[in-house]
Write a protein that holds these residues in place. Structure first.
Motif, PDB file in Angstrom:
ATOM      1  N   LEU A 134       0.830  -1.212   0.000  1.00 53.95           N
ATOM      2  CA  LEU A 134       0.000   0.000   0.000  1.00 53.95           C
ATOM      3  C   LEU A 134       0.863   1.261   0.000  1.00 53.95           C
ATOM      4  CD1 LEU A 134      -2.729  -0.994   2.632  1.00 53.95           C
ATOM      5  CD2 LEU A 134      -3.012  -0.887   0.153  1.00 53.95           C
ATOM      6  N   LEU A 135       1.884   1.268   0.844  1.00 49.07           N
ATOM      7  CA  LEU A 135       2.769   2.426   0.918  1.00 49.07           C
ATOM      8  C   LEU A 135       3.591   2.576  -0.360  1.00 49.07           C
ATOM      9  CD1 LEU A 135       3.980   1.999   4.614  1.00 49.07           C
ATOM     10  CD2 LEU A 135       2.431   3.769   3.745  1.00 49.07           C
ATOM     11  N   SER A 136       4.034   1.456  -0.913  1.00 50.72           N
ATOM     12  CA  SER A 136       4.822   1.491  -2.153  1.00 50.72           C
ATOM     13  C   SER A 136       4.024   2.083  -3.301  1.00 50.72           C
ATOM     14  CB  SER A 136       5.299   0.084  -2.535  1.00 50.72           C
ATOM     15  OG  SER A 136       6.238  -0.392  -1.610  1.00 50.72           O
ATOM     16  N   ALA A 137       2.736   1.774  -3.363  1.00 55.34           N
ATOM     17  CA  ALA A 137       1.892   2.311  -4.431  1.00 55.34           C
ATOM     18  C   ALA A 137       1.835   3.841  -4.353  1.00 55.34           C
ATOM     19  CB  ALA A 137       0.484   1.721  -4.341  1.00 55.34           C
ATOM     20  N   LEU A 138       1.722   4.368  -3.144  1.00 58.64           N
ATOM     21  CA  LEU A 138       1.712   5.818  -2.966  1.00 58.64           C
ATOM     22  C   LEU A 138       3.051   6.413  -3.388  1.00 58.64           C
ATOM     23  CD1 LEU A 138       0.473   8.491  -1.806  1.00 58.64           C
ATOM     24  CD2 LEU A 138       1.551   7.839   0.371  1.00 58.64           C
ATOM     25  N   ILE A 139       4.119   5.838  -2.898  1.00 58.81           N
ATOM     26  CA  ILE A 139       5.452   6.379  -3.178  1.00 58.81           C
ATOM     27  C   ILE A 139       5.789   6.255  -4.661  1.00 58.81           C
ATOM     28  CG2 ILE A 139       7.910   6.019  -2.719  1.00 58.81           C
ATOM     29  CD1 ILE A 139       6.963   5.339   0.227  1.00 58.81           C
ATOM     30  N   GLN A 140       5.425   5.144  -5.263  1.00 60.31           N
ATOM     31  CA  GLN A 140       5.680   4.968  -6.691  1.00 60.31           C
ATOM     32  C   GLN A 140       4.927   6.021  -7.504  1.00 60.31           C
ATOM     33  OE1 GLN A 140       4.494   1.173  -8.415  1.00 60.31           O
ATOM     34  NE2 GLN A 140       6.395   1.194  -9.589  1.00 60.31           N
ATOM     35  N   GLN A 141       3.700   6.312  -7.123  1.00 58.46           N
ATOM     36  CA  GLN A 141       2.946   7.363  -7.804  1.00 58.46           C
ATOM     37  C   GLN A 141       3.675   8.702  -7.649  1.00 58.46           C
ATOM     38  OE1 GLN A 141      -0.768   8.900  -6.149  1.00 58.46           O
ATOM     39  NE2 GLN A 141      -1.727   8.773  -8.195  1.00 58.46           N
ATOM     40  N   GLY A 142       4.175   8.980  -6.459  1.00 58.81           N
ATOM     41  CA  GLY A 142       4.924  10.212  -6.222  1.00 58.81           C
ATOM     42  C   GLY A 142       6.203  10.272  -7.036  1.00 58.81           C
ATOM     43  N   GLN A 143       6.868   9.131  -7.199  1.00 58.23           N
ATOM     44  CA  GLN A 143       8.073   9.088  -8.029  1.00 58.23           C
ATOM     45  C   GLN A 143       7.727   9.349  -9.491  1.00 58.23           C
ATOM     46  OE1 GLN A 143       9.406   5.144  -6.823  1.00 58.23           O
ATOM     47  NE2 GLN A 143      11.078   6.021  -5.615  1.00 58.23           N
ATOM     48  N   GLN A 144       6.669   8.720  -9.967  1.00 55.91           N
ATOM     49  CA  GLN A 144       6.271   8.886 -11.365  1.00 55.91           C
ATOM     50  C   GLN A 144       5.861  10.321 -11.669  1.00 55.91           C
ATOM     51  OE1 GLN A 144       3.219   5.884 -11.569  1.00 55.91           O
ATOM     52  NE2 GLN A 144       4.682   4.234 -12.004  1.00 55.91           N
ATOM     53  N   GLN A 145       5.295  11.010 -10.694  1.00 55.72           N
ATOM     54  CA  GLN A 145       4.843  12.382 -10.901  1.00 55.72           C
ATOM     55  C   GLN A 145       5.911  13.411 -10.502  1.00 55.72           C
ATOM     56  OE1 GLN A 145       0.883  12.952  -9.242  1.00 55.72           O
ATOM     57  NE2 GLN A 145       0.130  11.099 -10.254  1.00 55.72           N
ATOM     58  N   GLY A 146       7.106  12.923 -10.137  1.00 59.70           N
ATOM     59  CA  GLY A 146       8.230  13.815  -9.869  1.00 59.70           C
ATOM     60  C   GLY A 146       8.256  14.466  -8.504  1.00 59.70           C
ATOM     61  N   HIS A 147       7.519  13.960  -7.554  1.00 57.76           N
ATOM     62  CA  HIS A 147       7.467  14.561  -6.217  1.00 57.76           C
ATOM     63  C   HIS A 147       8.348  13.832  -5.199  1.00 57.76           C
ATOM     64  CE1 HIS A 147       4.229  17.188  -7.443  1.00 57.76           C
ATOM     65  NE2 HIS A 147       3.561  16.138  -7.899  1.00 57.76           N
ATOM     66  N   ILE A 148       8.592  12.554  -5.429  1.00 59.28           N
ATOM     67  CA  ILE A 148       9.366  11.734  -4.488  1.00 59.28           C
ATOM     68  C   ILE A 148      10.676  11.332  -5.162  1.00 59.28           C
ATOM     69  CG2 ILE A 148       9.414   9.511  -3.240  1.00 59.28           C
ATOM     70  CD1 ILE A 148       7.461  11.338  -1.929  1.00 59.28           C
ATOM     71  N   ARG A 149      11.727  11.346  -4.388  1.00 60.73           N
ATOM     72  CA  ARG A 149      13.043  10.966  -4.919  1.00 60.73           C
ATOM     73  C   ARG A 149      12.974   9.598  -5.572  1.00 60.73           C
ATOM     74  NH1 ARG A 149      16.780  10.059   0.344  1.00 60.73           N
ATOM     75  NH2 ARG A 149      18.120   9.089  -1.186  1.00 60.73           N
ATOM     76  N   ALA A 150      13.683   9.446  -6.673  1.00 57.20           N
ATOM     77  CA  ALA A 150      13.628   8.206  -7.449  1.00 57.20           C
ATOM     78  C   ALA A 150      14.937   7.426  -7.403  1.00 57.20           C
ATOM     79  CB  ALA A 150      13.254   8.521  -8.898  1.00 57.20           C
ATOM     80  N   ASP A 151      15.878   7.852  -6.564  1.00 57.41           N
ATOM     81  CA  ASP A 151      17.161   7.155  -6.491  1.00 57.41           C
ATOM     82  C   ASP A 151      17.079   5.878  -5.655  1.00 57.41           C
ATOM     83  OD1 ASP A 151      16.739   8.800  -4.229  1.00 57.41           O
ATOM     84  OD2 ASP A 151      18.887   8.798  -3.756  1.00 57.41           O
ATOM     85  N   LEU A 152      15.958   5.673  -4.970  1.00 62.65           N
ATOM     86  CA  LEU A 152      15.730   4.448  -4.198  1.00 62.65           C
ATOM     87  C   LEU A 152      14.404   3.844  -4.642  1.00 62.65           C
ATOM     88  CD1 LEU A 152      16.722   5.746  -0.647  1.00 62.65           C
ATOM     89  CD2 LEU A 152      18.001   4.099  -2.034  1.00 62.65           C
ATOM     90  N   PRO A 153      14.297   2.511  -4.605  1.00 67.32           N
ATOM     91  CA  PRO A 153      13.027   1.888  -4.982  1.00 67.32           C
ATOM     92  C   PRO A 153      11.894   2.295  -4.039  1.00 67.32           C
ATOM     93  CG  PRO A 153      14.785   0.244  -4.790  1.00 67.32           C
ATOM     94  CD  PRO A 153      15.328   1.531  -4.261  1.00 67.32           C
ATOM     95  N   ALA A 154      10.691   2.327  -4.568  1.00 70.61           N
ATOM     96  CA  ALA A 154       9.509   2.677  -3.767  1.00 70.61           C
ATOM     97  C   ALA A 154       9.376   1.752  -2.562  1.00 70.61           C
ATOM     98  CB  ALA A 154       8.255   2.625  -4.633  1.00 70.61           C
TER      99      ALA A 154
END
Length: 194
Positions: A134-154
């Protein structure tokens, strides 16, 4: 919901309260029976053992308190993040609404349960994996939309958030400060943002 499922669910609600207040080891079948007001045979009609009961209580807790705090794939990350954080803040309010802070039931059970309780151990592991999902889905969405750092996996960032949540809940059982708990969750997300 049929009567049997409703009775089982009401016993799980009482179990959540008892395990949260006293811990897994301190809650015996007699305490459960006295609190619920059912005979021993009725308890064993629903649950094969105390361990099976605790596993059902953990599943009930997850379904009622954690699973609803999930993302809506039809809205953007910022809306989902606001909804998720509000959900966790509401959960903090519920967990600390009584005279004694209860902390997160799943975290409390994880602290007490060993591999010598295989059914409960397996249930907690499965629920943990679902929670990270559940948390990964949120973070992955944030990574895809450029809001969450993408240097680490969701999934890694989800584990960080989950660990922060559990640590915050444990700390708040000693130092009751709901606002500090809420700030800790927001600060954890802020550390993940770009």
């Amino acid at each position: 919901m049929n009567k049997s499922a409703a009775s089982r669910q009401s016993i799980c609600v009482v179990g959540e309260k008892l395990f949260a207040l006293h811990g897994y080891s301190a809650v015996g079948i007699k305490l459960i029976l006295d609190e619920v007001g059912i005979p021993k045979g009725s308890f064993y009609h629903y649950f094969a053992s105390k361990e099976a009961f605790a596993a059902a209580v953990a599943e009930h807790y997850f379904q009622q308190r954690i699973q609803p705090i999930a993302i809506d794939s039809s809205v953007n990350f910022k809306t989902n993040l606001s909804t998720v954080l509000n959900g966790y803040h509401q959960l903090i309010n519920e967990l600390f609404s009584g005279s004694e802070p209860r902390g997160c039931l799943m975290g409390n059970l994880m602290v007490e349960v060993s591999s010598q309780s295989p059914q409960l151990h397996q249930t907690l592991n499965q629920l943990y994996d679902q929670w990270i999902g559940l948390l990964s889905a949120l973070i992955q969405q944030g990574q895809q939309q450029g809001h969450i750092r993408a240097d680490l996996p969701a999934s890694t960032l989800a584990s960080v958030f989950w660990s922060n949540w559990q640590g915050t809940m444990l700390r708040c059982q000693i130092k009751i400060d709901k606002m500090a708990a809420k700030r800790a969750l927001v600060q954890c997300i802020q550390m993940m943002t770009r």
